[in-house]
Structures are given as C-alpha cells and as structure tokens.
Motif scaffolding. Structure first.
Motif, mmCIF file in Angstrom:
data_model
loop_
_atom_site.group_PDB
_atom_site.id
_atom_site.type_symbol
_atom_site.label_atom_id
_atom_site.label_comp_id
_atom_site.label_asym_id
_atom_site.label_seq_id
_atom_site.Cartn_x
_atom_site.Cartn_y
_atom_site.Cartn_z
ATOM 1 N N ILE A 17 0.974 30.869 -23.865
ATOM 2 C CA ILE A 17 1.690 30.280 -24.962
ATOM 3 C C ILE A 17 3.105 29.989 -24.516
ATOM 4 N N ALA A 18 3.709 30.988 -23.801
ATOM 5 C CA ALA A 18 5.123 30.751 -23.384
ATOM 6 C C ALA A 18 5.296 29.359 -22.480
ATOM 7 N N TYR A 19 4.525 29.505 -21.326
ATOM 8 C CA TYR A 19 4.670 28.607 -20.434
ATOM 9 C C TYR A 19 4.525 27.220 -21.150
ATOM 10 N N ARG A 20 3.466 26.794 -21.905
ATOM 11 C CA ARG A 20 3.359 25.511 -22.617
ATOM 12 C C ARG A 20 4.660 25.247 -23.627
ATOM 13 N N ILE A 21 4.979 26.180 -24.153
ATOM 14 C CA ILE A 21 6.216 26.025 -24.884
ATOM 15 C C ILE A 21 7.647 25.723 -24.042
ATOM 16 N N THR A 22 7.880 26.366 -22.966
ATOM 17 C CA THR A 22 9.172 26.494 -22.204
ATOM 18 C C THR A 22 8.872 25.338 -20.719
ATOM 19 N N SER A 23 7.664 25.200 -20.310
ATOM 20 C CA SER A 23 7.190 24.470 -19.235
ATOM 21 C C SER A 23 8.256 25.128 -18.054
ATOM 22 N N SER A 26 9.902 30.748 -14.638
ATOM 23 C CA SER A 26 10.978 31.937 -15.027
ATOM 24 C C SER A 26 11.435 32.337 -16.434
ATOM 25 N N ASP A 27 11.366 31.231 -17.189
ATOM 26 C CA ASP A 27 11.758 31.516 -18.687
ATOM 27 C C ASP A 27 10.276 32.488 -19.099
ATOM 28 N N THR A 28 9.301 31.995 -18.861
ATOM 29 C CA THR A 28 7.864 32.603 -19.217
ATOM 30 C C THR A 28 7.941 34.226 -19.003
ATOM 31 N N GLU A 29 8.256 34.617 -17.828
ATOM 32 C CA GLU A 29 8.484 35.761 -17.470
ATOM 33 C C GLU A 29 9.256 36.642 -18.174
ATOM 34 N N ASP A 30 10.540 35.942 -18.265
ATOM 35 C CA ASP A 30 11.749 36.583 -19.214
ATOM 36 C C ASP A 30 11.258 36.983 -20.573
ATOM 37 N N VAL A 31 10.637 35.981 -21.061
ATOM 38 C CA VAL A 31 10.118 35.832 -22.249
ATOM 39 C C VAL A 31 9.017 37.294 -22.593
ATOM 40 N N LEU A 32 8.218 37.241 -21.965
ATOM 41 C CA LEU A 32 7.162 38.434 -21.743
ATOM 42 C C LEU A 32 7.790 39.866 -21.567
ATOM 43 N N GLN A 33 8.712 39.854 -20.782
ATOM 44 C CA GLN A 33 9.651 40.956 -20.575
ATOM 45 C C GLN A 33 10.224 41.284 -21.844
ATOM 46 N N ARG A 51 -2.461 41.074 -31.746
ATOM 47 C CA ARG A 51 -2.623 39.825 -31.298
ATOM 48 C C ARG A 51 -1.715 38.765 -32.222
ATOM 49 N N ALA A 52 -1.809 39.004 -33.595
ATOM 50 C CA ALA A 52 -0.859 38.052 -34.360
ATOM 51 C C ALA A 52 0.677 38.376 -34.205
ATOM 52 N N TYR A 53 0.790 39.621 -34.019
ATOM 53 C CA TYR A 53 2.115 40.105 -33.937
ATOM 54 C C TYR A 53 2.842 39.650 -32.839
ATOM 55 N N LEU A 54 2.232 40.003 -31.655
ATOM 56 C CA LEU A 54 2.719 39.517 -30.376
ATOM 57 C C LEU A 54 3.069 38.081 -30.144
ATOM 58 N N THR A 55 2.044 37.044 -30.836
ATOM 59 C CA THR A 55 1.802 35.722 -30.780
ATOM 60 C C THR A 55 3.175 35.265 -31.510
ATOM 61 N N THR A 56 3.592 35.824 -32.537
ATOM 62 C CA THR A 56 4.694 35.346 -33.326
ATOM 63 C C THR A 56 6.043 35.887 -32.538
ATOM 64 N N VAL A 57 5.912 36.946 -31.947
ATOM 65 C CA VAL A 57 7.213 37.534 -31.382
ATOM 66 C C VAL A 57 7.377 36.558 -30.015
ATOM 67 N N VAL A 58 6.534 36.056 -29.299
ATOM 68 C CA VAL A 58 6.555 35.623 -27.960
ATOM 69 C C VAL A 58 6.951 33.812 -28.387
ATOM 70 N N SER A 59 6.471 33.497 -29.519
ATOM 71 C CA SER A 59 6.690 32.240 -29.752
ATOM 72 C C SER A 59 7.972 31.899 -30.495
ATOM 73 N N ARG A 60 8.583 32.892 -31.234
ATOM 74 C CA ARG A 60 9.922 33.017 -31.675
ATOM 75 C C ARG A 60 10.935 33.139 -30.629
ATOM 76 N N CYS A 62 10.531 32.116 -27.491
ATOM 77 C CA CYS A 62 10.250 30.640 -26.908
ATOM 78 C C CYS A 62 11.114 29.445 -27.661
ATOM 79 N N TYR A 63 10.812 29.569 -29.009
ATOM 80 C CA TYR A 63 11.541 28.630 -29.807
ATOM 81 C C TYR A 63 12.876 28.677 -29.683
ATOM 82 N N ASP A 64 13.593 30.139 -29.794
ATOM 83 C CA ASP A 64 15.017 30.201 -29.657
ATOM 84 C C ASP A 64 15.516 29.691 -28.092
#
Length: 294
Positions: A17-23, A26-33, A51-60, A62-64
């Motif tokens: 999810i994070a990679y597809r939003i940010t491309s 490095s950002d993806t690794e930071d987001v997951l951390q 699953r739903a909670y973590l999806t929302t957290v990661v997506s938010r 990434c969106y920011d």
C-alpha cells in the motif's frame, strides 16, 4: 503493547500500500517504521481489527507525506520517476510467462498516479487495488465515504484514459527488451530503431545529480542515439548488465563500479515494440538496490 507478530503478519500488505501511494522505497520504509512505533504504543485492546487499523494508519501517514512531497516534486530537476523495485532474479519459465503483468506497481501506472491529487491517489490505491471499503478509505483521508467514492471514480477515469497501452504477454515483453539490449550493446543502430515504436518516449530521472536529458526524448531515432550514449564509456569487463524484473516486468539493470554509474530501465511494450522507456539514474533512488559499492 500491541503484538509484534500481528504487525509482521500484515507487513507485506502494508508495504505494498505504502509503495503504491508514495512510489518511494525510502518513504515506504519510513512509513512502516512510523506505523510500527504507533502500533507498539497501542494498548492491546485498542485495535479489535488489526488489518483495518494498520491499513488506515499507514494510508494516513502516506497521504500526509504525499501532500507535503508535492511541492518538492514540482521543483524536482527533470522528470520525477518512482524508486524502482528490482527482483533478485528472473522467475523460472512456466505458466507465468504468459500471465498478465502486474500493472499495479508498473512504471506506466505509477506515472499516471503521479498526476492525481494525493486524495485521489490514496482513494484509488486503497479501493481499486486493495479493495478497502469506502468508509475505511474515508477515515484515512479525512473525507466522507461519498467524497472518497467520487475521488476514486475520478482517479479511475484518469487511469483508464491516460495509461498507455501495453502487452500483457510477459514473454513478448521480455523478447522485446532483450532485443533492445542486444542492439544497444552491439551498437547496431538500425536494429535498435526497429525495436522502438516511432513515437517512443524516453524519460530520464537524474535528480540533478547525474547529467541526463531534463525533458523527455521523443521518437525512435533520437531515443536510439540516446540509448547508445547510455552505455558508451562503460567498462565491458566490469559492467553488470542484466535483464531483471523491474516493477513487475522485465527491465534492464546497468552497474559499472569503475565509473560509479548505475541505471535501471523500465519498459512499456505494445505490439512487439517499445513505446516508453523510464530510466532511473539518480543515485539516491538506486541506493536501496546496492548496485554499486558504498
């Protein structure tokens, strides 16, 4: 403290999810951390649906990040391309040779997603790629379900209208890329031109750190000459040149330790010819691949 094993169970999906939003790897690794730290601090009884909670957290997150990154990308030197994903080796021949390419991480799609607003992109990735229900998407981007439904619809139309046509035959794609590589390394300009669509587009991402074309190169003759220049001066004995999976489809990896030059090329192929080449040479975007000695 929330269970570490639960987070790890969902890590691969969250990374996707994070990679597809940010491309950005490095950002993806930071987001997951960041998401892990938030998860670690969460009381055990707070996330009834991890699953739903973590999806929302990661997506938010990434969106920011994507919102704040837009201004930086607008002042980026030359075309901005994704940080490439390169497979360790090409999959063994088999039924997958004829399977559809994974367009959800392909450069062709990610380039279109770059033209969407952060909210449109997040809504499209979550709903259309990962089948996240609209109420959960709404929570991630701070909009109503009806609003994110409209966002996803607009994004879907742009993806449909702007995504270039490409083959879904993996074997055809690989044959075309291999023919391109053979012609480039042999210096055979006529054969190289024959692998290219007359309207082929070459985009280079050097980020201002490497001297490359800062505007797209158009047309088979110009692209062929430009491609020939990419390998000129490389050490034949020490240069690694391979056809490997780049973002889900056969691409090319160059690495010359002697000159400290490396490149990753992703291809769009249609009707047996190359219609688009995305070349990443920005060292910052290749560092995660370990192509050159530190």
């Amino acid at each position: 403290m929330a269970d570490h094993a639960v987070f790890e169970r969902h890590r691969r999906r969250l990374w996707g999810i994070a990679y597809r939003i940010t491309s950005s790897v490095s950002d993806t690794e930071d987001v997951l951390q960041d998401a892990w730290l938030r998860w670690q601090a969460l009381p055990d009884d707070r996330a009834l649906e991890p699953r739903a909670y973590l999806t929302t957290v990661v997506s938010r997150i990434c969106y920011d990040r994507l919102t704040s990154a837009r201004a930086r990308r607008e002042t980026y030197v030359g075309p901005w391309l994704p940080e490439p994903l390169v497979a360790a080796r090409e999959p063994a021949p088999g039924p997958e040779e004829h399977a559809a390419l994974d367009e959800s991480v392909g450069f062709a799609l990610l380039t279109v997603l770059e033209r969407l607003t952060p909210a449109e992109r997040t809504a499209f990735v979550l709903h259309d790629v990962f089948e996240v229900p609209f109420p959960e998407v709404a929570e991630a981007v701070g909009r109503t379900p009806d609003a994110v439904r409209a966002l996803a619809s607009r994004a879907r139309r742009r993806v449909r209208d702007e995504r270039p046509r490409q083959t879904v035959d993996r074997a055809e794609h690989r044959r075309t890329v291999e023919a391109f590589l053979a012609a480039v390394t042999a210096g055979d300009l006529d054969t190289l031109v024959a692998t290219l669509d007359p309207d082929v587009v070459w985009r280079s991402d050097g980020g201002g750190a490497v001297g490359v074309a800062r505007v797209p190169v158009l047309g088979s003759e110009k692209v062929a000459r430009f491609a020939g220049g990419l390998v000129r001066g490389l050490d034949p004995a020490g240069t690694r040149v391979e056809v490997l999976d780049v973002n889900g489809a056969p691409g090319i990896v160059f690495a010359d330790p002697a000159s400290a030059r490396a490149a990753v090329l992703a291809f769009t192929v249609h009707a047996g010819r190359i219609t688009g080449i995305d070349c990443v040479v920005n060292p910052d975007k290749l560092r995660h691949l370990g192509l050159l000695p530190v």
